[in-house]
Every structure is written in C-alpha cells, then in structure tokens.
Design an enzyme around this catalytic site. Structure first.
Site, PDB file in Angstrom:
ATOM      1  CB  CYS A   4      -0.913  -0.009   1.225  1.00  0.00           C
ATOM      2  SG  CYS A   4      -1.766   1.562   1.484  1.00  0.00           S
ATOM      3  CB  CYS A   7       1.079   1.251   4.357  1.00  0.00           C
ATOM      4  SG  CYS A   7      -0.503   0.766   5.065  1.00  0.00           S
ATOM      5  CG  ASP A  30      -2.998  14.784  -4.160  1.00  0.00           C
ATOM      6  OD1 ASP A  30      -3.953  14.111  -3.740  1.00  0.00           O
ATOM      7  OD2 ASP A  30      -2.481  14.606  -5.295  1.00  0.00           O
ATOM      8  CG  HIS A  46      -4.267  -0.487   5.137  1.00  0.00           C
ATOM      9  ND1 HIS A  46      -3.790   0.093   3.986  1.00  0.00           N
ATOM     10  CD2 HIS A  46      -5.387  -1.163   4.781  1.00  0.00           C
ATOM     11  CE1 HIS A  46      -4.585  -0.221   2.983  1.00  0.00           C
ATOM     12  NE2 HIS A  46      -5.564  -0.987   3.437  1.00  0.00           N
ATOM     13  CG  ASN A  85     -12.861  10.860  -3.920  1.00  0.00           C
ATOM     14  OD1 ASN A  85     -13.868  11.578  -3.919  1.00  0.00           O
ATOM     15  ND2 ASN A  85     -11.710  11.255  -4.424  1.00  0.00           N
ATOM     16  N   GLY A  91     -15.069   7.152  -6.537  1.00  0.00           N
ATOM     17  CA  GLY A  91     -13.840   7.458  -7.270  1.00  0.00           C
ATOM     18  C   GLY A  91     -12.569   7.248  -6.461  1.00  0.00           C
ATOM     19  CG  HIS A  96      -3.995   3.908   3.680  1.00  0.00           C
ATOM     20  ND1 HIS A  96      -2.935   3.215   4.250  1.00  0.00           N
ATOM     21  CD2 HIS A  96      -4.370   4.859   4.577  1.00  0.00           C
ATOM     22  CE1 HIS A  96      -2.687   3.739   5.458  1.00  0.00           C
ATOM     23  NE2 HIS A  96      -3.532   4.730   5.672  1.00  0.00           N
ATOM     24  CG  HIS A  98      -7.031   9.214   0.641  1.00  0.00           C
ATOM     25  ND1 HIS A  98      -7.131   7.899   0.246  1.00  0.00           N
ATOM     26  CD2 HIS A  98      -7.421   9.958  -0.422  1.00  0.00           C
ATOM     27  CE1 HIS A  98      -7.572   7.851  -0.995  1.00  0.00           C
ATOM     28  NE2 HIS A  98      -7.764   9.083  -1.427  1.00  0.00           N
ATOM     29  CG  HIS A 100      -8.787  14.305  -1.525  1.00  0.00           C
ATOM     30  ND1 HIS A 100      -7.793  14.321  -2.466  1.00  0.00           N
ATOM     31  CD2 HIS A 100      -9.352  13.083  -1.610  1.00  0.00           C
ATOM     32  CE1 HIS A 100      -7.758  13.162  -3.098  1.00  0.00           C
ATOM     33  NE2 HIS A 100      -8.703  12.382  -2.597  1.00  0.00           N
TER      34      HIS A 100
END
Ligand code: AMP
Ligand code: ZN
Length: 112
Positions: A4, A7, A30, A46, A85, A91, A96, A98, A100
């Site tokens: 991952c 990770c 990002d 994770h 997402n 999408g 893992h 997250h 945004h």
C-alpha cells in the site's frame, strides 16, 4: 499492508512532503494538486475505506489534524473543502482511507 503506497508514506519508506504528523495520523501534499493547497490526511494504520475506521481516537485525530492544518496554513478564516472518495462510485483510487483537504483559493463549485 506491504504493497500500500500510503502505508509506505506513513512508514517513511517512500518520500512525501509531510506537513503534519502525530502518533495516529499523518498528512502530506498531494502529488497532483487540484488546488493551491491540496493535502491528504490519513490514519497511519491501514483501513481500506472510511467505513472501516473502527476506533474513535483515529476519528478524533483526523479532526484535530484538519484544525491544526487549517491553523498552520492560515485558512481558518478563508475556509477549505474536505473530500473523501469512498470505493468505486466515489472514485477512490488509493485503497487506504484518506481525506483530501483543499483550499488556498476559491474552489470551483462541487456537485453538492
Ligand atoms: P483518491 O482518488 O481519492 O483515491 O485520491 C488519491 C490521491 O492520491 C490522488 O489525488 C493522487 O494525486 C494522490 N497520490 C497518489 N500517490 C501519491 C503519492 N505518492 N504522494 C502524494 N499523493 C499521492
Ligand atoms: Zn495502507
């Protein structure tokens, strides 16, 4: 999760531009920013998706990270957008979980 990418970022096995970190959570820029400021906030542990987070401390730390980052980047007043997402229809590309965090400019209108 050995294969991952997030990770690996959390373990510092691959480089990222880390902007915030504590015991449970890490945030980094990002790689393909969609706004002047575009950060990803992740639990170090994770979880595939937001539906899998099963501990309140992680939820609290994610919220604390949002507040600390808003302070650090001086976007408390101007505002920002948090997006998660989830799975295919949402999408989600990296499995893992997250958040945004987008800001630093007036964002285009979203679908909601
Ligand atoms: P999502 O579509 O919600 O799964 O978003 C995945 C995000 O991860 C995208 O915005 C990518 O630009 C970002 N991303 C993928 N690999 C990396 C990386 N190595 N470092 C930073 N961001 C990444
Ligand atoms: Zn992972």
């Amino acid at each position: 999760m050995s294969d991952c990418i997030f990770c690996k970022i959390a373990n510092k096995d691959i480089n990222s531009e880390i902007i915030y970190e504590n015991e449970k959570v890490i945030a980094f820029k990002d790689i393909n920013p969609k706004a002047k400021l575009h950060f990803l906030i992740i639990p170090k542990k994770h979880y595939n998706t937001i539906l899998d987070i099963d501990d309140n401390e992680t939820i609290n730390e994610l919220l604390s990270a949002i507040k600390e980052i808003a302070k650090k980047y001086e976007i408390e007043e101007s505002g920002f957008r948090i997006i998660n997402n989830c799975k295919e229809d949402g999408g989600q590309e990296v499995m893992h979980v997250h958040l945004h965090m987008l800001g630093g400019e007036k964002l285009k209108t979203s679908i909601i």
